[in-house]
Design a protein around this motif. Sequence first.
Motif, PDB file in Angstrom:
ATOM      1  N   ASN A 320     -15.953 102.431  24.788  1.00 22.14           N
ATOM      2  CA  ASN A 320     -14.630 102.612  24.682  1.00 22.14           C
ATOM      3  C   ASN A 320     -13.810 101.608  24.344  1.00 22.14           C
ATOM      4  OD1 ASN A 320     -11.819 103.999  24.917  1.00 22.14           O
ATOM      5  ND2 ASN A 320     -12.054 104.415  27.152  1.00 22.14           N
ATOM      6  N   CYS A 321     -13.443 101.456  22.771  1.00 27.76           N
ATOM      7  CA  CYS A 321     -12.642 100.277  22.481  1.00 27.76           C
ATOM      8  C   CYS A 321     -11.653 100.854  21.952  1.00 27.76           C
ATOM      9  CB  CYS A 321     -13.430  99.597  21.502  1.00 27.76           C
ATOM     10  SG  CYS A 321     -14.936  98.784  21.787  1.00 27.76           S
ATOM     11  N   LYS A 322     -10.249 100.497  22.940  1.00 28.00           N
ATOM     12  CA  LYS A 322      -8.926 100.740  22.547  1.00 28.00           C
ATOM     13  C   LYS A 322      -8.257  99.798  21.826  1.00 28.00           C
ATOM     14  CE  LYS A 322      -6.181 102.315  25.731  1.00 28.00           C
ATOM     15  NZ  LYS A 322      -5.777 102.944  26.884  1.00 28.00           N
ATOM     16  N   VAL A 323      -7.526  99.883  20.714  1.00 32.04           N
ATOM     17  CA  VAL A 323      -6.768  98.545  20.049  1.00 32.04           C
ATOM     18  C   VAL A 323      -5.141  99.078  20.040  1.00 32.04           C
ATOM     19  CG1 VAL A 323      -6.599  97.454  17.953  1.00 32.04           C
ATOM     20  CG2 VAL A 323      -8.932  98.245  18.631  1.00 32.04           C
ATOM     21  N   PRO A 324      -4.469  97.933  20.400  1.00 37.49           N
ATOM     22  CA  PRO A 324      -3.007  98.128  20.208  1.00 37.49           C
ATOM     23  C   PRO A 324      -2.607  98.242  18.912  1.00 37.49           C
ATOM     24  CG  PRO A 324      -3.667  96.346  21.634  1.00 37.49           C
ATOM     25  CD  PRO A 324      -4.852  96.697  21.033  1.00 37.49           C
ATOM     26  N   CYS A 325      -1.488  99.210  18.682  1.00 36.22           N
ATOM     27  CA  CYS A 325      -1.056  99.450  17.415  1.00 36.22           C
ATOM     28  C   CYS A 325       0.510  98.452  17.295  1.00 36.22           C
ATOM     29  CB  CYS A 325      -0.723 101.098  17.110  1.00 36.22           C
ATOM     30  SG  CYS A 325      -2.115 101.899  17.433  1.00 36.22           S
ATOM     31  N   ARG A 326       0.797  98.368  16.397  1.00 34.62           N
ATOM     32  CA  ARG A 326       2.110  97.736  16.182  1.00 34.62           C
ATOM     33  C   ARG A 326       3.067  98.575  14.905  1.00 34.62           C
ATOM     34  NH1 ARG A 326       2.615  93.980  11.917  1.00 34.62           N
ATOM     35  NH2 ARG A 326       0.668  93.928  10.419  1.00 34.62           N
TER      36      ARG A 326
END
Length: 335
Positions: A320-326
Amino acid sequence: MNIYDIAELAGVSIATVSRVVNDSPRVSEKTKQKVRAIMEENGYTPNVFARGLGLDSMKTIGILCPDVSDAYMATAVAHLESRMHEHGYDCILCCSGFEQSIKEKYVSLLLAKRIDALIMVGSTYAGAEGEESRVQYVLDAARQVPVFLINGYLDGENIYCAYGDDYQITYDVTSQMIESGRRRILFLCDSHSYSAVRKLAGYELALKSHGLPVLGDLKLYVKNRIHTVRDILLERRDLRFDSVIGTDDGLAVGAIKYANAKLLKIPEDICITGFNNSALSICSDPELSSVDNRVEELCNITISNMMKILQEKDPDISRNCKVPCRLVKRCTTDF
C-alpha cells in the motif's frame, strides 16, 4: 493447486514458497522440508512465477489499461514500458475499456501468455465500495502472478498498489476555495471509480468541516468531453456556482469554455481546478490550475517493487504505497 494455495496450507508467504522452490539459503531447513512436503502431497509443480527469474522466466510483463488515448494512461504506459526495457523486460499491452466482461477477458488473455507480472493502470480495476464481486478476477489473477495496481487501492494477497492521495488533495483544494470566499463549489466527475469516490469524499468532508451543506445539484456527472461539459453547463441555467473542481483536466477545461462563453472573469467570477496536470492544463486559455498526481513517481514505485519481488531482493515490500499530490497553481485560481 497454485503457489497461493501452497503458501496458505504451509502458513508462509508466497515469497517463502518461491525461495523454497529456488532452494534459497534465506529459508531454514525446517521450513523447506515443511513446504516441500505440502508440495509433494498436493502434486504441485512450480510454475514461472514460483521460480521468479529462473530459467523459465518469460521476461514479459502484462500491462492493462482502460484507454491508452487518455493522457494519464498514455503517460503511465510510456513510462512503464521505458523502465521495463531498462531491466530487460518486454511488455504486452491490452486496452480493456470499462466493461466488466472485457476486463476479465483481457486478464485471462495476458495470463495465458505466461507473463511474469501484471500491471493494471487505472482505478477502474480497484472497483468501488460495494462492488467486491467485480474485483474477484483481479484477486484470482494474483494467485498466479504478482499484480501491481496504479492509481487505485485493492486489498488482496500478492496485490501491490501505488496511488496518489486524491482524498487529501481534494479536501485541501476545496478547503482553500472555501477559505477564499467561495460558497457554491461545483464537483465535476465522469465516473464512480475508486479514485473518483475518494475525490468526492474529500470534497464533501471539506464542505462539512467548514459548515457548508453538501448539495446534490452541485455534484454533476458528465462525459469527459470538453464541449459536452461546456454545453451542459450552458443549458443548466438553474445551476448556480462560483467555483469548479474537475476530477480530470478535460472536465475543468470544459468549465473554462463555459466561463468564456458566459463572459465570466477567471478567477475573479469563477475559480476552476482540474486533475492530472496534463498538457490540457497549459493549452487552455487561461492556463488551468491542476493537481499533479505524480504519475511518473507511481510508475517508478511500481517498477522498483516489481523488480524486488521478481528478483527476490526484498519480497516483503509494502502493498500500500500512497503518494501525496500537489496543486500546480496557474491562472484559474486566486487562493
